[in-house]
Each structure stands twice: as C-alpha cells, then as structure tokens.
Design a protein around this motif. Structure first.
Motif: not given
Length: 120
Positions: A1-26
C-alpha cells in the motif's frame, strides 16, 4: 500500500514502510523512550525490543478515506511519566511526518508495551 501525494510537478507515491521508518526514527529521538516494541502481542509477558534497523516493525500505518493514522508500539524507561513520553512521541512523529513528507496525519496512537529498568 502506498500514500499518493500530488504536486504541481506530478505524483509521488510513498510506501507505508518509508512512512513507518520515518515515524519510528522520530519516536526514538524522544526522551524516556527505550525503543520500539514488536507489533505482535506479548509472548509470555516479554516484549521484543527492536534495534535501530527494525524501527518500522514497531509502527503500523493505516490509511482510510484519505486519512493517515499511525500506531506506535513503544517501550519506555522506568521512572519517567508515561503520559508525557507518549505525548512527546505523538507531537514529534506528527511534526516530523508533516515536515518531511508534507503528510497531514490525523492521529498518532501510542501503545506502551513495556517498561525497561536500566542496570545501575
């Protein structure tokens, strides 16, 4: 599963594992926190303390109706006020995810899995 972020330049898909790693590090940077615990239920009264390479295993990312909710499973140090540690973890994780990825997190749930008594 991924989180989709839409910007003026295009779309960014961020994996839940990346979000979890950032949250755990914080979360690990917060005072009074010994480390992350495994998401699994307690086995025989023992919790597994995860190392820095496994921070994402103590984090669960839930996405429903465009809302992101983070579940953190932590182990705190003996002698600290658990409610203050949990509040600091919630604030730090929410702020870090907002600053790093631009995500608006709807909730950060903290589950204290254990208390670690340090050796003198």
């Amino acid at each position: 599963m991924t989180v989709e972020i839409n910007t003026s330049l295009g779309r960014i898909d961020v994996s839940n594992d990346v979000i979890a790693t950032i949250a755990g590090g914080a979360a690990v940077d917060c005072f009074g926190l010994v480390g992350m615990a495994s998401r699994k239920a307690l086995k025989d009264g023992f919790t597994e303390l995860l190392g820095k390479e496994n921070l994402s295993r103590g984090v669960n990312v839930l996405e429903q109706d465009g809302q992101i909710e983070i579940d953190l499973f932590i182990i705190v140090s003996y002698g600290v006020k658990i409610s203050e540690v949990a509040h600091n973890v919630q604030t730090k994780v929410k702020y870090t995810l907002n600053q790093t990825l631009g995500l608006d997190v709807s909730g950060v749930n903290v589950y204290v899995q254990g208390v670690r008594v340090s050796e003198p």
